[in-house]
Design a protein around this motif. Structure first.
Motif, short mmCIF file in Angstrom:
data_model
loop_
_atom_site.label_atom_id
_atom_site.label_comp_id
_atom_site.label_asym_id
_atom_site.label_seq_id
_atom_site.Cartn_x
_atom_site.Cartn_y
_atom_site.Cartn_z
N GLU A 185 45.73 32.11 21.18
CA GLU A 185 45.11 32.64 22.31
C GLU A 185 45.78 32.62 23.62
O GLU A 185 46.01 33.63 24.40
CB GLU A 185 44.00 31.60 22.68
CG GLU A 185 42.82 32.15 23.44
CD GLU A 185 41.60 30.98 23.65
OE1 GLU A 185 41.88 30.28 22.87
OE2 GLU A 185 41.01 31.24 24.38
N HIS A 186 46.78 31.58 23.91
CA HIS A 186 47.64 31.60 25.04
C HIS A 186 48.71 32.88 25.08
O HIS A 186 49.23 32.93 26.17
CB HIS A 186 48.10 30.33 25.43
CG HIS A 186 49.01 29.85 24.17
ND1 HIS A 186 48.57 29.18 23.20
CD2 HIS A 186 50.32 29.53 24.18
CE1 HIS A 186 49.52 28.89 22.35
NE2 HIS A 186 50.66 29.10 23.04
N ALA B 18 47.38 36.18 25.98
CA ALA B 18 46.49 36.34 27.41
C ALA B 18 46.87 37.22 28.45
O ALA B 18 46.57 37.63 29.28
CB ALA B 18 46.64 34.77 27.93
N ARG C 124 39.59 38.39 31.08
CA ARG C 124 38.35 38.12 30.12
C ARG C 124 37.57 37.68 31.18
O ARG C 124 37.46 36.56 32.11
CB ARG C 124 38.68 36.93 29.16
CG ARG C 124 39.41 37.51 27.93
CD ARG C 124 40.24 36.41 27.03
NE ARG C 124 39.09 35.77 26.44
CZ ARG C 124 39.43 34.59 25.77
NH1 ARG C 124 40.62 33.96 25.86
NH2 ARG C 124 38.50 33.86 25.24
N ALA D 190 45.30 32.55 37.90
CA ALA D 190 45.01 33.71 37.24
C ALA D 190 46.23 34.68 37.52
O ALA D 190 46.48 35.48 36.80
CB ALA D 190 43.76 34.36 37.67
N ARG E 248 49.00 33.99 37.94
CA ARG E 248 50.40 33.73 36.93
C ARG E 248 50.13 34.01 35.48
O ARG E 248 50.70 33.43 34.70
CB ARG E 248 50.74 32.38 37.06
CG ARG E 248 51.24 32.25 38.68
CD ARG E 248 51.36 31.03 39.25
NE ARG E 248 51.82 30.83 40.72
CZ ARG E 248 51.18 31.19 41.56
NH1 ARG E 248 50.11 31.76 41.70
NH2 ARG E 248 51.81 31.08 42.66
N ARG E 249 48.93 34.68 35.31
CA ARG E 249 48.55 34.75 33.79
C ARG E 249 49.79 35.36 32.82
O ARG E 249 50.46 36.34 33.26
CB ARG E 249 47.39 35.73 33.55
CG ARG E 249 46.90 36.04 32.24
CD ARG E 249 45.72 36.55 32.06
NE ARG E 249 45.26 37.75 33.17
CZ ARG E 249 45.67 38.71 33.01
NH1 ARG E 249 46.20 39.21 31.87
NH2 ARG E 249 45.33 39.53 33.81
N GLY E 250 50.21 34.51 31.83
CA GLY E 250 51.07 35.03 30.71
C GLY E 250 52.40 34.55 31.45
O GLY E 250 53.38 34.87 30.66
N PRO F 206 55.41 31.91 32.74
CA PRO F 206 55.68 30.34 32.69
C PRO F 206 55.27 29.62 34.00
O PRO F 206 55.58 30.13 34.99
CB PRO F 206 57.35 30.35 32.28
CG PRO F 206 57.64 31.56 32.84
CD PRO F 206 56.80 32.64 32.79
N ARG F 207 54.88 28.40 33.83
CA ARG F 207 54.48 27.57 34.99
C ARG F 207 55.69 26.71 35.32
O ARG F 207 56.20 25.96 34.71
CB ARG F 207 53.18 26.79 34.57
CG ARG F 207 52.03 27.48 33.89
CD ARG F 207 51.48 28.25 35.00
NE ARG F 207 50.75 29.41 34.24
CZ ARG F 207 49.71 29.97 34.71
NH1 ARG F 207 48.99 29.77 36.05
NH2 ARG F 207 49.21 31.06 34.05
#
Ligand SMILES: Nc1ncnc2c1ncn2[C@@H]1O[C@H](COP(=O)(O)OP(=O)(O)OP(=O)(O)O)[C@@H](O)[C@H]1O
Ligand SMILES: [Mg+2]
Lengths: 264, 300
Positions: free
Chosen positions: A75-76, A79, A84, A106, A108-110, A112-113
């Protein structure tokens, strides 16, 4: 944009509760398509969206988004392609975090943090401008916790989050079903505006036949894990609820009379 | 009396680091992690064993921190990769650590009486025992609160916070929730082990039993802090953990002074925590009761 080839999803395989939720589904969605999707309870609409999102991995078949084979991606890991919005307004936001923190997650979706700041001053200006467009007064409440918002406000925020970083595919699973009729209409109108404006390729599940006919350029009806009806373009534009019912009867040999789909 | 109060404040500061660890799992990740009962002793065991072997107390304290990190990692792996429920994976690690701790210490307890500890340099400046605990404990607690305040404001820290809140949403944003849980458990247990190391050095003694019931002490301090010092913003919430841990120690010192049997202490703490945890439920119950009563009256 989306290619599903012979996708089969079976729950609880090999037990007495075995349930084939998707049965050999093949579906191609083109770039810029706004597809509405209807079908009775348990028809497999949510399962189809969840297979695309990677919540479930299908037993058979393949799924491509844009050129990427995502069939086995978690899932991740897919993303980054997807925006969604869920049926449950609680599902789309982190309740204990502020509106701006939710938007920043959101944005930063996809990606790296890192150890950079979670929300920057530059982003805030952009969030304010976008929230203002929702017309719900949220632009003045950037530091309000998402949990304090109403269901409609939360869905509008989730929609904004889903489209903040342009998704290749937007998945809406009955995202207005939990709202009162007036709020539902408003959130739908906002969704339609966002989708048109960004030419977003969209799959929208709804229980409301009229909405399914009113919005989008293509309509799918699911039944018992299969896509039973697929109309688009001019044909879809001219379609009425009565047409849809008779199409369904012809395709399935059943009547829809008892189904919730009629109660729209 | 002043000395007793100072002692309670000092001990509270040493335990506050453990309380912060419990807060990370219990409040931020929304997991009741029992690993802490093992990792607090692990921190104590590792650092006393090292000091006993002649190592520097600073190195020993750092080693305790790293070992706690490892304990959290093991617990996290059991939970996220092997899908064992969090409560159970915590218990498994805790039990496993019992044997590990015995191995590390070589016996059920170690004394490091008259050996240098992390407090010795401050005492060498002429400070009393308790003053030295207050200095070291206070400094570390404030530093940890500041670092955590920064960390939970970063992209990574926000992702950890959101994971405890709504994992579905977090996965939809492309974040691997398993890794966030793992990271949270590691930070938490590292702090708990450091706290255990400080506590052992303060009493110049480590004991295989010292972790027993520590989760309840951590929760009690956390709740006391929240109730008394509020939860207005995140920095104050973190600070409230320190004040909570100190207040808890003052309460304990007071009831002991009033003549409570030390053997009854754990019962007292457990009852206090049970009452505090049931407060929200109790409040709801009273409210519905009141509503149904007034509703019934208005019908008459
Ligand atoms: N996680 C699951 N485990 C077992 N069975 C499931 C699971 N999810 C869905 N199903 C089953 O798969 C079938 C299809 O469910 P799905 O949720 O896709 O239907 P739907 O078309 O979205 O229906 P609704 O309109 O009620 O939302 C149903 O029979 C359902 O019971
Ligand atoms: Mg559904």
């Amino acid at each position: 944009m989306l290619r599903m080839a012979n996708v089969t999803k079976i729950f609880n395989r090999g037990t007495v509760n075995e349930k084939t939720a998707l049965s050999d589904v093949t579906l191609t969605v083109s770039d810029g398509d706004f597809v509405t999707m209807i079908g009775g309870n348990g028809a497999g609409k949510s399962t189809l969206l969840n297979c695309v999102a990677g919540v479930f991995l299908p037993e058979e078949g393949g799924i491509h988004i844009d050129q990427a084979d995502v069939t086995k991606l978690g899932e991740h890991r897919r993303a980054k392609y997807l925006g969604r919005v869920f049926q449950d307004p609680m599902m789309g936001t982190a309740a204990d975090m502020t509106i701006e923190e939710n938007l920043a997650l959101a944005l930063r979706r996809g990606k790296p943090r890192t150890l950079r700041w979670g929300v920057t001053e530059r982003e805030r200006a952009r969030y304010k401008a976008l929230l203002k467009r929702l017309g719900l007064g949220l632009e003045a409440r950037l530091t309000t916790k998402a949990g304090l918002l109403s269901g409609g406000q939360r869905q509008a925020l989730t929609l904004l989050m889903a489209t903040l970083e342009r998704p290749k595919l937007l998945l809406l699973d009955e995202h207005t079903a939990a709202l009162d009729p007036k709020t539902a209409e408003k959130v739908l109108a906002i969704s339609d505006e966002f989708i048109r404006e960004g030419s977003l390729t969209t799959l929208m599940v709804t229980h409301n036949m009229r909405n399914a006919l009113q919005y989008g350029n293509r309509l799918l009806m699911m039944h018992e894990g299969r896509v039973l009806i697929d109309v688009q373009g001019e044909e879809k534009r001219r379609l009425t609820v009565e047409d849809l019912l008779s199409l369904f009867e012809r395709a399935s040999g059943e009547t829809l009379a008892s189904d919730r789909a009629l109660l729209s | 009396m002043g000395q007793i109060l100072l002692g309670a404040v000092a001990l509270g500061l040493l335990w506050s680091i453990m309380t912060i660890g419990v807060y990370i799992t219990y409040r931020i990740l929304d997991i009741a992690d029992l690993t802490v009962e093992g990792s607090i002793t692990l921190g104590a065991a590792v650092s006393t064993a090292m000091i006993h072997a002649g190592q520097s107390p600073f190195l020993a304290s750092a080693a305790a921190l790293l070992c706690g990190l490892g304990a959290g990692f093991v617990s996290g792996l059991l939970h996220t990769k092997l899908r064992i429920p969090a409560l159970l994976s915590g218990i498994l690690t805790m039990i496993a650590l019992w044997s590990v701790n015995l191995r590390v210490m070589g016996s059920a307890n170690i004394s490091i009486l008259r050996l240098p500890t992390i407090f010795t340099p401050i005492q060498a400046l002429g400070a009393s025992k308790y003053a030295a605990w207050v200095c070291v404990g206070g400094l570390l607690a404030i530093a940890i609160v500041s670092i955590l305040y920064w960390f939970f404001g970063t992209e990574l820290g926000s992702a950890v916070r959101a994971t405890g809140n709504n994992p579905t949403m977090v996965r939809a944003q492309g974040i691997h929730t398993d890794n966030m849980i793992l990271l949270g458990l590691m930070i938490s247990n590292a702090l708990v082990a450091l706290s255990g190391s400080l506590i052992a050095q303060s009493q110049a003694f480590a004991d295989i039993q010292m972790g027993t019931g520590s989760i309840v002490i951590g929760l009690a301090s956390l709740i006391v802090g929240e109730v008394l010092f509020g939860r207005r913003n995140f920095y104050l919430r973190l600070l409230s953990l320190i004040f909570g841990a100190i207040t808890y120690r003052i309460i304990i010192a007071t009831v002991m002074e009033l003549g409570m049997n030390p053997n009854d202490l754990k019962l007292f703490t457990a009852v206090t925590v049970a009452l505090a945890l049931s407060m929200p439920h109790f409040r709801d119950y009273l409210q519905t009761l009141r509503k149904s009563l007034t509703g019934g009256l208005s019908k008459c």
